[in-house]
Structures are given as structure tokens and as C-alpha cells.
Design a protein around this motif. Sequence first.
Motif, mmCIF file in Angstrom:
data_model
loop_
_atom_site.group_PDB
_atom_site.id
_atom_site.type_symbol
_atom_site.label_atom_id
_atom_site.label_comp_id
_atom_site.label_asym_id
_atom_site.label_seq_id
_atom_site.Cartn_x
_atom_site.Cartn_y
_atom_site.Cartn_z
ATOM 1 N N GLY A 14 0.620 -1.516 0.044
ATOM 2 C CA GLY A 14 0.011 -0.091 -0.269
ATOM 3 C C GLY A 14 0.933 1.564 -0.207
ATOM 4 N N SER A 15 1.995 0.880 -0.326
ATOM 5 C CA SER A 15 2.859 2.404 -0.588
ATOM 6 C C SER A 15 3.174 3.344 -1.318
ATOM 7 C CB SER A 15 4.331 2.009 -0.282
ATOM 8 O OG SER A 15 4.718 1.427 -1.524
ATOM 9 N N GLY A 16 1.878 2.854 -2.654
ATOM 10 C CA GLY A 16 1.801 3.674 -3.486
ATOM 11 C C GLY A 16 3.279 3.526 -4.330
ATOM 12 N N GLY A 17 3.093 3.070 -4.777
ATOM 13 C CA GLY A 17 4.557 2.060 -6.432
ATOM 14 C C GLY A 17 5.886 2.142 -5.477
ATOM 15 N N TYR A 18 5.758 1.255 -4.160
ATOM 16 C CA TYR A 18 7.212 1.152 -4.414
ATOM 17 C C TYR A 18 7.390 0.297 -3.441
ATOM 18 C CZ TYR A 18 7.623 3.540 0.186
ATOM 19 O OH TYR A 18 7.265 4.475 1.425
ATOM 20 N N ALA A 19 8.652 -0.759 -3.218
ATOM 21 C CA ALA A 19 8.314 -1.730 -2.077
ATOM 22 C C ALA A 19 10.285 -1.349 -1.680
ATOM 23 C CB ALA A 19 8.438 -2.433 -2.430
ATOM 24 N N GLY A 52 1.174 -7.419 -14.247
ATOM 25 C CA GLY A 52 1.655 -6.335 -14.911
ATOM 26 C C GLY A 52 2.295 -5.310 -14.692
ATOM 27 N N ARG A 53 2.559 -4.208 -13.678
ATOM 28 C CA ARG A 53 3.588 -2.879 -13.146
ATOM 29 C C ARG A 53 5.179 -2.934 -13.755
ATOM 30 N NH1 ARG A 53 -0.432 -0.564 -12.150
ATOM 31 N NH2 ARG A 53 0.858 0.114 -13.883
ATOM 32 N N GLN A 54 5.701 -2.743 -13.615
ATOM 33 C CA GLN A 54 7.164 -2.367 -14.346
ATOM 34 C C GLN A 54 7.245 -1.552 -13.352
ATOM 35 O OE1 GLN A 54 7.124 -0.573 -18.401
ATOM 36 N NE2 GLN A 54 8.679 -1.585 -18.536
ATOM 37 N N VAL A 55 9.031 -2.205 -13.089
ATOM 38 C CA VAL A 55 10.045 -1.681 -12.216
ATOM 39 C C VAL A 55 10.544 -0.387 -13.303
ATOM 40 C CG1 VAL A 55 11.959 -1.687 -11.272
ATOM 41 C CG2 VAL A 55 10.821 -3.784 -11.033
ATOM 42 N N THR A 56 10.393 0.847 -12.429
ATOM 43 C CA THR A 56 10.875 1.738 -13.239
ATOM 44 C C THR A 56 12.505 2.536 -12.932
ATOM 45 O OG1 THR A 56 10.101 3.584 -12.046
ATOM 46 C CG2 THR A 56 8.644 2.824 -13.863
ATOM 47 N N SER A 57 12.710 2.493 -11.602
ATOM 48 C CA SER A 57 13.827 2.513 -10.855
ATOM 49 C C SER A 57 14.463 1.646 -9.502
ATOM 50 C CB SER A 57 13.813 4.235 -10.997
ATOM 51 O OG SER A 57 13.217 4.537 -10.117
ATOM 52 N N VAL A 58 15.314 2.297 -8.942
ATOM 53 C CA VAL A 58 16.106 2.056 -7.121
ATOM 54 C C VAL A 58 16.477 2.859 -7.167
ATOM 55 C CG1 VAL A 58 17.459 0.643 -6.397
ATOM 56 C CG2 VAL A 58 16.846 -0.147 -8.895
ATOM 57 N N ASP A 68 14.869 1.207 -2.636
ATOM 58 C CA ASP A 68 13.388 0.813 -2.432
ATOM 59 C C ASP A 68 13.390 0.406 -4.221
ATOM 60 O OD1 ASP A 68 11.933 1.291 0.007
ATOM 61 O OD2 ASP A 68 12.172 3.480 -0.652
ATOM 62 N N VAL A 69 12.774 -0.187 -4.472
ATOM 63 C CA VAL A 69 12.554 -0.482 -6.394
ATOM 64 C C VAL A 69 10.940 0.162 -6.310
ATOM 65 C CG1 VAL A 69 11.909 -2.355 -7.621
ATOM 66 C CG2 VAL A 69 13.423 -2.742 -6.245
ATOM 67 N N MET A 70 11.031 1.076 -7.441
ATOM 68 C CA MET A 70 10.091 1.683 -7.805
ATOM 69 C C MET A 70 9.693 1.424 -9.025
ATOM 70 S SD MET A 70 10.469 4.519 -5.880
ATOM 71 C CE MET A 70 9.210 5.808 -5.752
ATOM 72 N N PHE A 71 8.005 1.201 -8.804
ATOM 73 C CA PHE A 71 7.025 0.400 -9.745
ATOM 74 C C PHE A 71 6.183 2.149 -10.505
ATOM 75 C CE2 PHE A 71 7.000 -1.485 -6.397
ATOM 76 C CZ PHE A 71 7.545 -3.019 -6.823
#
Length: 89
Positions: A14-19, A52-58, A68-71
Motif C-alpha cells: 500500500g505504499s503507492g508505487g514502491y517496495a 502488469g507492473r513495471q520496475v522504473t528505477s531504484v 527501494d524499487v520504484m514501480f
Amino acid sequence: MHLYTGSSVLYDAGSGGYATLWTFSQFRQQFGRDWGDDVCISAMNGDWDANGRQVTSVRVTRSGNRIDVMFDGKNTAHIRVNWAVMWRG
């Protein structure tokens, strides 16, 4: 040159786009050194068909002591991330 590769299953929670890939202490345990500006981390989605999410950056969050990994959007499921960590020396 030090090069490590691997795969981790992460959850956005639930972080809104990162883990969080690693906290700084987890990074130290895994790689035997502290994270520093000389470290390069790359990540990509390891299960495209399953999620279907894509990793965009770290990103490194020094105030949160984590990496963090950003989606590309909010991720509501577990996601496999393939990663590479490298540094000279």
C-alpha cells in the motif's frame, strides 16, 4: 569489480508505487559492506506475465535507511524483481 545478481519477491504493502528491496542493515548482511555512492543497483520485473507492473528505477532513501524499487504505479500484489549490484574495488 564486484558483481552480484539475484531475485527477490517484494510487496508494495500500500505504499503507492514502491517496495523496499533492502534496508541498509540487510544490504550490509547480504553483501558484506555498507551501501555507498560507489554502488550501482539495477532492477527489473522478473515476472512480467504474472503482474502488469513495471520496475522504473531504484532509489536510496537515506532518511529511511533503505533501498527501494520504484514501480510505474501502485502495485497491489507480490512482484518478483531481478536485481544486479556492482561496485569497483
